[in-house]
Motif scaffolding. Structure first.
Motif: not given
Lengths: 300, 377
Positions: A7, A10, A14, A215, A219, A221, A229, A261, B205-213, B237, B241
C-alpha cells in the motif's frame, strides 16, 4: 507488513503522479493567482502526443530507454507549446480584468481542448504502448514495485530536483520568485512579467506532460477524458499543500496518494475517496491556508 | 406589466411548439418503424449491430410485399447510449406518431427513454440487460430479446463451482450496471455458497490513475477468482496492473467485457479471462443466410446483437401482421406474449413481464486473443 509495504508503494506512485500535475496548478496560482482548469487537459494532450510520437519513433526503429526518453521529450515540448499558447490566447488578454473572467476562460479552454481531442483524435479508449523496458534486477521485488512504478518514481524525483535547481539557481527562477512575491515591485525592478508568466506555464505544462506519459505507461490506455479526474485530484493536492507553494504541492500530493491507498487497504476501496477527502477537510479546517501555504493578510 | 405579458406569451408559445409534430399522423405510404440507440460515440458499434439486424428483418418483409401491405421504413435517432440524450431521441420518435420502436441500445438510456415514451409505443430492445427494466412492471409495452443481467451471475456461479474455486473477490465500478451485477452475485453465493467464500466485496473508482492498491487488496485476501461488475476499460487496466505485479487471480466479467476492445486494450494480460456474453447464434442455416444477406448491404461486421435485433423485429412484425394493425398497442402485445414466432434467433415469445422466454448467456474465455466459447453441461 507486506500488505503495508504494498500500500505504501501504491500510495507513493499515486502521489508522485498527482505531484507532477499539482505543481502546474500551484506554480500558476503562485504567479498570477489563477486556477488553471485547463491544466488537466495539458496532461491529457501530453499523453496523446506521447502515443503519436511512440508510433512514429517506434516505426523508425527506436526502442527501449531511448524510445521512452525521446517520447517523453517530444510530449514535453509539444505540451509546453500548448501551455504557452493557452496562456497567450485565453488568459493574457484578460489580465487586469476581474478575477472571475480568466477563471471562466480557463474552464472554457478545458472544455474546448477536451472536445478538440475527442473530435480530432478519437472518442474511444486508445491503447498506449508499454514503453518501459524490462528491468531484470527488479524481478525479485516485482511484487512490491513494478518496473512502471520505479520509472514513475525516478521521473518524479528527477523532475523535482530539476525544478528546485531551476527555481533556486537560475535567473528566470529568481524572477519567478520575485513575481510571486510582488508583481508590481518585480516589474519596477526590471523583470519582464510576460516572459515570467509564459515560462511558468511552459514549465507547468512540461511536468504535466511527463505525468501524462507516465500514466500512459502505467495504465496503457488513454482517452480524451483522462485529464478530468487526474486534474481534480491534483488540484485537491495543490490546495491541501497550500496553493502557491511548490514544496506544498508535493507534500499535499503525497498525503492524498497515501490517504487513498491506505484507506483502500484498511477501510474499503469503496470509501477511499470519502476517507481521503475527509482528511482533506480536517486539514483545511485546522490550516485553511494549506499545509505549507502562507496565510494571506487581508488589506483593508 | 408589458414585459410580463410578453414573457407569458413567449412561454405559451414555447409550450405549444414541441406539440406541433404530434398532430402529424403517419401517412398511408410506408410503415415507419423507429430505432433509438447509439449510432455515434464509443458505443456506436453496439447500436449499429442492433440496427443491422432490424434492417435485415425489414428487408425480408419488404421483399415479400411489406407489412399490412405497406413497405417498412426505418427511422433512426441517436442517443449515444447516454441517459441524458435518450429522452430527446425518444420524443423525436414518438412525436412523429411512431407506435413501433426498436431500442434502446444501453440499459441506462433505455430507462430514461421509457419515461419519455410514457407507454405510448411498443418498445423492443435487443441489448438492454438491466433487470429492473422489465421487473418493475412499470412499462407494459416494453419487451426485450436479450437475456437479463441476473442470468449472468447464475452461469458465472455455475462455472466457478465447476472449476472448484473457493475464494472469490467481487469488485464493481460503482455504476448502476456494475453494482447490480456484483450484488446479484453476492446474493446468489449467499443463497447457495457450497465451498465458495466471498473474501472481498468492494467498489473501485472508475478512471483512477492507478489500481495498485486494489491489486494489494486482492493479494492480501488471497482471492483465487475476481468477479468484475463493470465495463472493459477499467477491467483491462486493473488486470494489466495485476499481471504487472505478478498476481494470477482469474477474472470473470459480465457482457461488458464481451467486446473486442477488451482484448485490444488488455493485450496479453487479459488472456485467460472469462466473460459472459450473449449466446453465439451464427451457426444455424437461417443465421448464415442472414449474414450473407447483411454482407450484400454493409462492409461492417454484424456485431454482437444482430440476431437478437433481427429476432426482435421479426417477432414484432409477426405480431403486427396477426393483429392486423400497427396502432393498437394492446392487440400487438397480446400476440407478442401469446404466439411463438420462429425467427433467425430461434423461437421467440415474451412472458408477461416482457422478457423473452428461454434466453441464456454463454461463457467465453479469451484464448490467443479471441473469445472462445466454454462448453458447459
Amino acid at each position: 507488513m507486506n500488505f503495508f509495504l504494498d500500500l505504501f508503494m501504491s500510495g507513493l506512485t499515486k502521489g508522485s503522479i498527482y505531484a507532477l500535475i499539482a505543481l502546474g496548478y500551484t506554480m500558476v496560482y503562485g504567479i498570477i493567482a489563477l486556477i488553471n482548469f485547463a491544466h488537466g487537459e495539458i496532461y491529457m494532450i501530453g499523453a496523446f502526443t506521447a502515443l503519436l510520437a511512440s508510433m512514429v519513433l517506434g516505426s523508425l526503429g527506436l526502442s527501449g530507454w531511448g524510445l521512452l526518453l525521446s517520447v517523453a521529450a517530444i510530449a514535453a515540448v509539444y505540451s509546453a507549446m500548448y501551455g504557452w499558447t493557452v496562456e497567450r490566447v485565453a488568459y493574457k488578454p484578460l489580465r487586469g480584468s476581474s478575477r472571475l473572467a480568466p477563471l471562466i476562460s480557463a474552464i472554457g479552454m478545458s472544455i474546448f481542448l477536451q472536445n478538440y481531442v475527442q473530435l480530432a483524435q478519437s472518442p474511444n479508449f486508445l491503447v498506449f504502448p508499454d514503453l518501459v523496458p524490462q528491468i531484470d534486477f527488479l524481478a525479485p521485488v516485482a511484487r512490491y514495485i513494478s518496473r512502471t512504478q520505479l520509472v514513475i518514481l525516478l521521473f518524479t524525483v528527477f523532475s523535482m530536483v530539476g525544478l528546485t535547481v531551476f527555481i533556486k539557481f537560475t535567473k528566470m527562477g529568481m524572477a519567478m520568485r520575485a513575481v510571486a512575491q510582488d508583481q508590481t515591485m518585480a516589474r519596477l525592478a526590471g523583470v519582464n512579467i510576460d516572459k515570467v508568466i509564459s515560462a511558468t506555464f511552459v514549465i507547468g505544462s512540461i511536468l504535466a506532460a511527463l505525468g501524462g506519459v507516465l500514466i500512459g505507461c502505467s495504465m496503457r490506455q488513454i482517452s480524451f477524458y483522462i485529464g478530468f479526474i487526474a486534474g481534480m485530484k491534483a488540484f485537491t493536492a495543490a490546495v491541501l499543500g497550500g496553493i502557491g507553494s511548490i514544496p506544498g504541492a508535493v507534500v499535499g500530493a503525497l498525503i492524498l496518494g497515501f490517504a487513498e491507498s491506505f484507506a483502500a487497504g484498511y477501510v474499503s476501496s469503496s470509501y477511499k475517496d470519502v476517507v481521503a477527502f475527509i482528511i482533506l477537510i480536517i486539514i483545511l479546517i485546522f490550516r485553511p491556508e494549506g499545509i505549507m501555504g502562507q496565510a494571506q493578510t487581508q488589506k483593508v | 406589466m408589458k414585459s410580463l405579458v410578453k414573457f407569458l406569451a413567449t412561454l405559451a408559445l414555447a409550450a405549444f411548439l414541441p406539440l406541433a409534430p404530434t398532430a402529424q399522423a403517419q401517412d398511408g405510404g410506408t410503415l415507419k418503424i423507429g430505432f433509438g440507440g447509439a449510432l455515434l460515440g464509443d458505443t456506436a458499434s453496439y447500436g449499429l449491430s442492433n440496427l443491422y439486424g432490424i434492417e435485415y428483418a425489414a428487408a425480408q418483409v419488404n421483399a415479400k410485399g411489406g407489412l399490412l401491405g405497406r413497405q417498412i421504413e426505418i427511422v433512426t435517432e441517436d442517443d449515444s447510449c447516454r441517459p441524458d440524450l435518450a429522452p430527446e431521441a425518444a420524443l423525436k420518435l414518438a412525436n412523429q406518431g411512431l407506435k413501433l420502436i426498436m431500442g434502446h441500445t444501453c440499459s441506462g438510456a433505455t430507462r430514461s427513454a421509457l419515461s419519455s415514451y410514457n407507454n405510448r409505443v411498443i418498445l423492443i430492445s435487443s441489448s438492454a440487460t438491466e433487470v429492473a427494466l422489465t421487473e418493475d412492471g412499470a412499462s407494459p409495452y416494453f419487451f426485450r430479446t436479450t437475456p437479463r443481467d441476473d442470468a449472468q451471475a447464475t452461469i458465472q456461479l455455475k462455472y466457478m463451482k465447476q472449476k472448484g474455486y473457493k475464494k472469490v473477490a467481487i469488485l464493481h465500478d460503482k455504476g448502476d450496471y456494475g453494482i447490480a451485477l456484483a450484488e446479484k452475485m453476492q446474493n446468489d453465493i449467499k443463497a447457495d455458497p457450497g465451498d465458495i467464500q466471498i473474501v472481498l466485496f468492494q467498489g473501485i473508482t472508475s478512471g483512477e490513475v492507478s489500481y495498485d492498491d486494489v491489486v494489494s487488496l486482492l493479494r492480501q485476501n488471497e482471492a483465487e477468482v475476481l468477479i468484475w461488475g463493470g465495463y472493459y476499460s477499467d477491467a483491462s487496466k486493473l488486470i494489466m496492473q495485476m499481471r504487472d505485479k505478478g498476481l494470477t487471480t482469474v477474472v470473470i466479467g459480465p457482457d461488458g467485457l464481451y467486446n473486442p476492445s477488451f482484448i485490444t486494450l488488455g493485450g496479453t494480460a487479459v488472456e485467460g479471462s472469462v466473460a459472459t456474453g450473449q449466446a453465439d447464434l451464427s451457426n444455424s442455416e437461417a443465421a448464415k443466410a442472414a449474414i450473407a444477406d447483411h454482407n450484400t448491404r454493409h462492409t461492417e461486421e454484424i456485431g454482437p446483437y444482430f440476431f437478437y435485433a433481427a429476432g426482435a423485429a421479426q417477432a414484432l412484425f409477426a405480431a403486427v401482421e396477426k393483429a392486423g394493425t400497427a396502432d393498437d398497442l394492446d392487440a400487438i402485445k397480446k400476440h407478442l406474449t401469446e404466439d411463438t414466432v420462429e425467427t433467425v434467433m430461434g423461437p421467440v415469445r415474451f412472458d408477461a413481464k416482457g422478457d423473452v422466454i428461454g434466453a441464456a448467456f454463454a461463457l467465453y474465455e479469451i484464448k490467443d486473443g479471441n473469445f472462445s466459447e466454454i462448453k458447459m453441461d
